[in-house]
Scaffold this motif. Structure first.
Motif, PDB file in Angstrom:
ATOM      1  N   PRO A 197      36.872  40.362  34.688  1.00  0.00           N
ATOM      2  CA  PRO A 197      37.033  38.981  34.189  1.00  0.00           C
ATOM      3  C   PRO A 197      38.442  38.641  33.760  1.00  0.00           C
ATOM      4  O   PRO A 197      38.788  37.467  33.645  1.00  0.00           O
ATOM      5  N   THR A 198      39.276  39.649  33.513  1.00  0.00           N
ATOM      6  CA  THR A 198      40.630  39.335  33.030  1.00  0.00           C
ATOM      7  C   THR A 198      41.714  39.827  33.992  1.00  0.00           C
ATOM      8  O   THR A 198      42.868  39.961  33.599  1.00  0.00           O
ATOM      9  N   ASN A 199      41.319  40.122  35.216  1.00  0.00           N
ATOM     10  CA  ASN A 199      42.282  40.618  36.221  1.00  0.00           C
ATOM     11  C   ASN A 199      43.081  41.800  35.699  1.00  0.00           C
ATOM     12  O   ASN A 199      44.302  41.863  35.863  1.00  0.00           O
ATOM     13  N   ALA A 200      42.422  42.706  35.048  1.00  0.00           N
ATOM     14  CA  ALA A 200      43.135  43.835  34.450  1.00  0.00           C
ATOM     15  C   ALA A 200      43.215  45.046  35.392  1.00  0.00           C
ATOM     16  O   ALA A 200      43.735  46.079  35.011  1.00  0.00           O
ATOM     17  N   LEU A 201      42.670  44.896  36.583  1.00  0.00           N
ATOM     18  CA  LEU A 201      42.629  46.050  37.495  1.00  0.00           C
ATOM     19  C   LEU A 201      43.413  45.757  38.772  1.00  0.00           C
ATOM     20  O   LEU A 201      43.422  44.635  39.257  1.00  0.00           O
ATOM     21  N   SER A 202      44.035  46.800  39.311  1.00  0.00           N
ATOM     22  CA  SER A 202      44.582  46.664  40.674  1.00  0.00           C
ATOM     23  C   SER A 202      44.493  48.009  41.379  1.00  0.00           C
ATOM     24  O   SER A 202      44.612  49.070  40.748  1.00  0.00           O
ATOM     25  N   LEU A 203      44.244  47.924  42.683  1.00  0.00           N
ATOM     26  CA  LEU A 203      44.101  49.145  43.481  1.00  0.00           C
ATOM     27  C   LEU A 203      45.450  49.407  44.153  1.00  0.00           C
ATOM     28  O   LEU A 203      45.948  48.571  44.917  1.00  0.00           O
ATOM     29  N   ASN A 204      46.045  50.566  43.849  1.00  0.00           N
ATOM     30  CA  ASN A 204      47.359  50.888  44.403  1.00  0.00           C
ATOM     31  C   ASN A 204      47.246  51.289  45.872  1.00  0.00           C
ATOM     32  O   ASN A 204      46.153  51.621  46.359  1.00  0.00           O
ATOM     33  N   ASP A 205      48.412  51.301  46.535  1.00  0.00           N
ATOM     34  CA  ASP A 205      48.427  51.660  47.963  1.00  0.00           C
ATOM     35  C   ASP A 205      47.913  53.071  48.210  1.00  0.00           C
ATOM     36  O   ASP A 205      47.356  53.365  49.266  1.00  0.00           O
ATOM     37  N   ASP A 206      48.110  53.957  47.216  1.00  0.00           N
ATOM     38  CA  ASP A 206      47.650  55.346  47.427  1.00  0.00           C
ATOM     39  C   ASP A 206      46.202  55.545  46.954  1.00  0.00           C
ATOM     40  O   ASP A 206      45.761  56.653  46.674  1.00  0.00           O
ATOM     41  N   ASP A 207      45.449  54.451  46.823  1.00  0.00           N
ATOM     42  CA  ASP A 207      44.026  54.492  46.432  1.00  0.00           C
ATOM     43  C   ASP A 207      43.796  54.940  44.997  1.00  0.00           C
ATOM     44  O   ASP A 207      42.686  55.361  44.641  1.00  0.00           O
ATOM     45  N   THR A 208      44.808  54.864  44.154  1.00  0.00           N
ATOM     46  CA  THR A 208      44.585  55.085  42.718  1.00  0.00           C
ATOM     47  C   THR A 208      44.390  53.710  42.069  1.00  0.00           C
ATOM     48  O   THR A 208      44.715  52.678  42.668  1.00  0.00           O
ATOM     49  N   LEU A 209      43.876  53.714  40.843  1.00  0.00           N
ATOM     50  CA  LEU A 209      43.565  52.448  40.165  1.00  0.00           C
ATOM     51  C   LEU A 209      44.499  52.266  38.972  1.00  0.00           C
ATOM     52  O   LEU A 209      44.677  53.198  38.170  1.00  0.00           O
ATOM     53  N   ALA A 210      45.089  51.085  38.869  1.00  0.00           N
ATOM     54  CA  ALA A 210      45.921  50.791  37.696  1.00  0.00           C
ATOM     55  C   ALA A 210      45.117  49.903  36.754  1.00  0.00           C
ATOM     56  O   ALA A 210      44.502  48.922  37.187  1.00  0.00           O
ATOM     57  N   VAL A 211      45.093  50.257  35.477  1.00  0.00           N
ATOM     58  CA  VAL A 211      44.339  49.468  34.489  1.00  0.00           C
ATOM     59  C   VAL A 211      45.306  48.899  33.458  1.00  0.00           C
ATOM     60  O   VAL A 211      46.059  49.647  32.835  1.00  0.00           O
ATOM     61  N   ASP A 212      45.262  47.590  33.295  1.00  0.00           N
ATOM     62  CA  ASP A 212      46.076  46.943  32.266  1.00  0.00           C
ATOM     63  C   ASP A 212      45.211  46.901  30.993  1.00  0.00           C
ATOM     64  O   ASP A 212      44.483  45.936  30.752  1.00  0.00           O
ATOM     65  N   ASN A 213      45.288  47.953  30.204  1.00  0.00           N
ATOM     66  CA  ASN A 213      44.366  48.096  29.077  1.00  0.00           C
ATOM     67  C   ASN A 213      44.504  47.003  28.018  1.00  0.00           C
ATOM     68  O   ASN A 213      43.540  46.680  27.341  1.00  0.00           O
ATOM     69  N   ARG A 214      45.707  46.438  27.882  1.00  0.00           N
ATOM     70  CA  ARG A 214      45.873  45.376  26.871  1.00  0.00           C
ATOM     71  C   ARG A 214      45.044  44.151  27.214  1.00  0.00           C
ATOM     72  O   ARG A 214      44.666  43.376  26.357  1.00  0.00           O
ATOM     73  N   ASN A 215      44.795  43.963  28.489  1.00  0.00           N
ATOM     74  CA  ASN A 215      44.012  42.788  28.896  1.00  0.00           C
ATOM     75  C   ASN A 215      42.544  43.085  29.129  1.00  0.00           C
ATOM     76  O   ASN A 215      41.759  42.180  29.401  1.00  0.00           O
ATOM     77  N   CYS A 216      42.159  44.356  29.056  1.00  0.00           N
ATOM     78  CA  CYS A 216      40.745  44.705  29.253  1.00  0.00           C
ATOM     79  C   CYS A 216      39.939  44.216  28.052  1.00  0.00           C
ATOM     80  O   CYS A 216      40.309  44.461  26.907  1.00  0.00           O
ATOM     81  N   VAL A 217      38.849  43.478  28.326  1.00  0.00           N
ATOM     82  CA  VAL A 217      38.030  42.963  27.222  1.00  0.00           C
ATOM     83  C   VAL A 217      36.748  43.784  27.046  1.00  0.00           C
ATOM     84  O   VAL A 217      35.780  43.336  26.436  1.00  0.00           O
ATOM     85  N   ARG A 218      36.732  44.973  27.582  1.00  0.00           N
ATOM     86  CA  ARG A 218      35.592  45.918  27.409  1.00  0.00           C
ATOM     87  C   ARG A 218      34.275  45.318  27.925  1.00  0.00           C
ATOM     88  O   ARG A 218      33.239  45.442  27.273  1.00  0.00           O
ATOM     89  N   CYS A 219      34.342  44.674  29.093  1.00  0.00           N
ATOM     90  CA  CYS A 219      33.101  44.094  29.621  1.00  0.00           C
ATOM     91  C   CYS A 219      32.214  45.176  30.228  1.00  0.00           C
ATOM     92  O   CYS A 219      31.037  44.947  30.486  1.00  0.00           O
ATOM     93  N   MET A 220      32.790  46.330  30.524  1.00  0.00           N
ATOM     94  CA  MET A 220      32.077  47.510  31.045  1.00  0.00           C
ATOM     95  C   MET A 220      31.803  47.459  32.551  1.00  0.00           C
ATOM     96  O   MET A 220      31.285  48.415  33.114  1.00  0.00           O
ATOM     97  N   HIS A 221      32.164  46.352  33.236  1.00  0.00           N
ATOM     98  CA  HIS A 221      31.778  46.264  34.645  1.00  0.00           C
ATOM     99  C   HIS A 221      32.344  47.416  35.470  1.00  0.00           C
ATOM    100  O   HIS A 221      31.610  48.112  36.172  1.00  0.00           O
ATOM    101  N   CYS A 222      33.670  47.621  35.386  1.00  0.00           N
ATOM    102  CA  CYS A 222      34.262  48.649  36.261  1.00  0.00           C
ATOM    103  C   CYS A 222      33.712  50.030  35.917  1.00  0.00           C
ATOM    104  O   CYS A 222      33.455  50.844  36.811  1.00  0.00           O
ATOM    105  N   ILE A 223      33.502  50.292  34.638  1.00  0.00           N
ATOM    106  CA  ILE A 223      32.996  51.604  34.215  1.00  0.00           C
ATOM    107  C   ILE A 223      31.564  51.803  34.727  1.00  0.00           C
ATOM    108  O   ILE A 223      31.192  52.894  35.164  1.00  0.00           O
ATOM    109  N   ASN A 224      30.784  50.733  34.699  1.00  0.00           N
ATOM    110  CA  ASN A 224      29.400  50.837  35.194  1.00  0.00           C
ATOM    111  C   ASN A 224      29.346  51.119  36.694  1.00  0.00           C
ATOM    112  O   ASN A 224      28.437  51.797  37.176  1.00  0.00           O
ATOM    113  N   VAL A 225      30.323  50.578  37.451  1.00  0.00           N
ATOM    114  CA  VAL A 225      30.299  50.779  38.900  1.00  0.00           C
ATOM    115  C   VAL A 225      30.873  52.157  39.252  1.00  0.00           C
ATOM    116  O   VAL A 225      30.336  52.865  40.093  1.00  0.00           O
TER     117      VAL A 225
END
Ligand code: SF4
Length: 414
Positions: A264-292
């Motif tokens: 919901p806050t665009n806090a995630l991006s998938l890097n070219d090497d298939d790793t995930l970048a998380v912008d933790n300051r903008n994460c609102v703890r909705c749990m969606h990504c963790i649940n998936v």
């Protein structure tokens, strides 16, 4: 000797759908040859059919209780008792479940035996009040049934204008996302307010609900006057090897469509090497990504709880979501638990003195204003307080500079 079954063509219809029907369960009890509740269940089915025919309910309340308690029994007397005499009294016993709702099969068997002896055999694990609902007992059998449950180590729950039994999720026992000791929070609050549970003296009901993580499996935001929800304040944990394995098994498109773009806050991006970048300051703890991505992502290490007040389902002024009044609180030490209990004490005391009759905490807050409520429960305003999830702070900006100073002072002191 069992009486004849009533004709129930409308109830029979309910059994014809694709899902299991409660009618089948009621009929099974009504066919339990030789059981003391058989006739009660036959008449209960008769009354229910009659209700469907006439489109009316025929249950009315009254006063039924056990010695020493002011609540815990929901009285139900039938207005058509002459027609259906064996179910003319059909009260419910609310019994507090064990923490985390864990039972041994031995205890469940004993509970069922008691209920088959004194009640209807009909049990609901568990009602929205958090209790085990032993449904269907005559006035005369209320006390002996309760005595036997009590002998097993169980107590009555809350009913009426009282502190209710409350609910906590199964938590760390079976869920890796748990951020707090749900059972301890629940048990601490129930034990502290046992008197207010057993002797209803509040303007209206007061419910605690405890969820171990922001998934909020107890629906505490929507249903609790005081919701305690586990959360974390450091960064979420990312296992990049597992992220790569997830991407390899599901594809980049799947991860972008189902995880990254759904944050919901665009806090995630998938890097070219298939790793995930998380912008933790903008994460609102909705749990969606963790649940998936349960193997790749998990909650942080600096865990605690968020406290919300004033949630409730529809009654007079519609549904209310809880308002965040404590954005983050550690719950590790006995002192932390004391602070939580003291907050609950101040809240219930304020509610008892200021709410109108039949008014829930959320309605009281709407009527008197949040500022007065926060002052009443002695909480300092904090810019992290929000009215609804993912909304902006309700702190007014015209005194913003002062608030920032206060905030900085508190930060420096902590
Ligand atoms: Fe985004 Fe929710 Fe994941 Fe936080 S928990 S990064 S808000 S999807």
């Amino acid at each position: 000797m069992a009486k004849e079954m009533h004709k129930t063509p409308m109830l029979d219809q309910l059994e014809s759908g694709p899902w299991p029907s409660f009618v089948t369960g009621l009929k099974r009890l009504a066919q339990d040859e030789g059981k003391p509740y058989q006739n009660m269940m036959i008449d209960l089915l008769g009354q229910l059919e009659h209700s469907y025919e006439t489109k009316k309910g025929y249950w009315k309340g009254g006063t039924v209780g056990v010695i020493g308690y002011g609540g815990g029994v929901i009285p139900r007397f039938s207005e058509v008792g002459q027609k259906f005499p064996d179910s003319k009294e059909f009260h419910t016993l609310r019994i507090q479940p064990p923490a985390g709702m864990h039972y041994t099969t031995d205890i469940i068997r004993k509970m069922c035996d008691i209920w088959e002896r004194y009640g209807s055999g009909l049990v609901a694990f568990h009602g929205q009040s958090g209790d085990i609902m032993f449904q269907g007992v005559t006035t005369d059998n209320v006390q002996p049934a309760f005595d036997e449950f009590n002998e097993l180590g169980f107590d009555l729950g809350g009913a009426g204008p009282a502190v209710r039994t409350g609910m906590s999720c199964v938590g760390a026992a079976r869920c890796e996302q748990s951020c707090t000791n749900e059972q301890k929070v629940h048990r601490t609050l129930v034990n502290r307010f046992l008197d207010d549970m057993h002797r209803p003296a509040l303007p209206y009901k007061f419910k605690f609900k405890v969820s171990g993580c922001p998934n909020d499996c107890m629906n505490s935001i929507e249903r609790a006057d005081m919701a305690v929800i586990g959360t974390w304040r450091d960064d979420m944990k990312v296992n990049q090897t597992e992220v790569k394995a997830f991407v390899a098994s599901k594809s980049r498109k799947y991860v972008i469509d189902n995880v990254v773009t759904r944050c919901p806050t665009n806090a995630l991006s998938l890097n070219d090497d298939d790793t995930l970048a998380v912008d933790n300051r903008n994460c609102v703890r909705c749990m969606h990504c963790i649940n998936v991505m349960t193997k790749a992502l998990s909650v942080g290490d600096d865990k605690g709880v968020t406290i919300l007040m004033g949630g409730k389902r529809t009654l007079k002024i519609g549904d209310l979501m809880g308002t965040v009044v404590v954005p983050f609180m550690k719950l590790d030490t006995e002192e932390d638990f004391e602070a939580l209990t003291e907050l609950a004490e101040r809240t219930i005391e304020f509610f008892a003195e200021n709410a109108l009759e039949h008014e829930r905490t959320g309605e009281m807050i709407e009527r008197i204003g949040l500022v007065n409520f926060l002052e009443g429960i002695e909480l300092e305003i904090d810019p992290n307080m929000i009215v609804e999830p993912r909304q902006s702070s309700y702190v007014r900006m015209d005194t913003w500079d002062e608030e920032v100073d206060k905030w900085n002072e508190r930060k420096a002191a902590s």
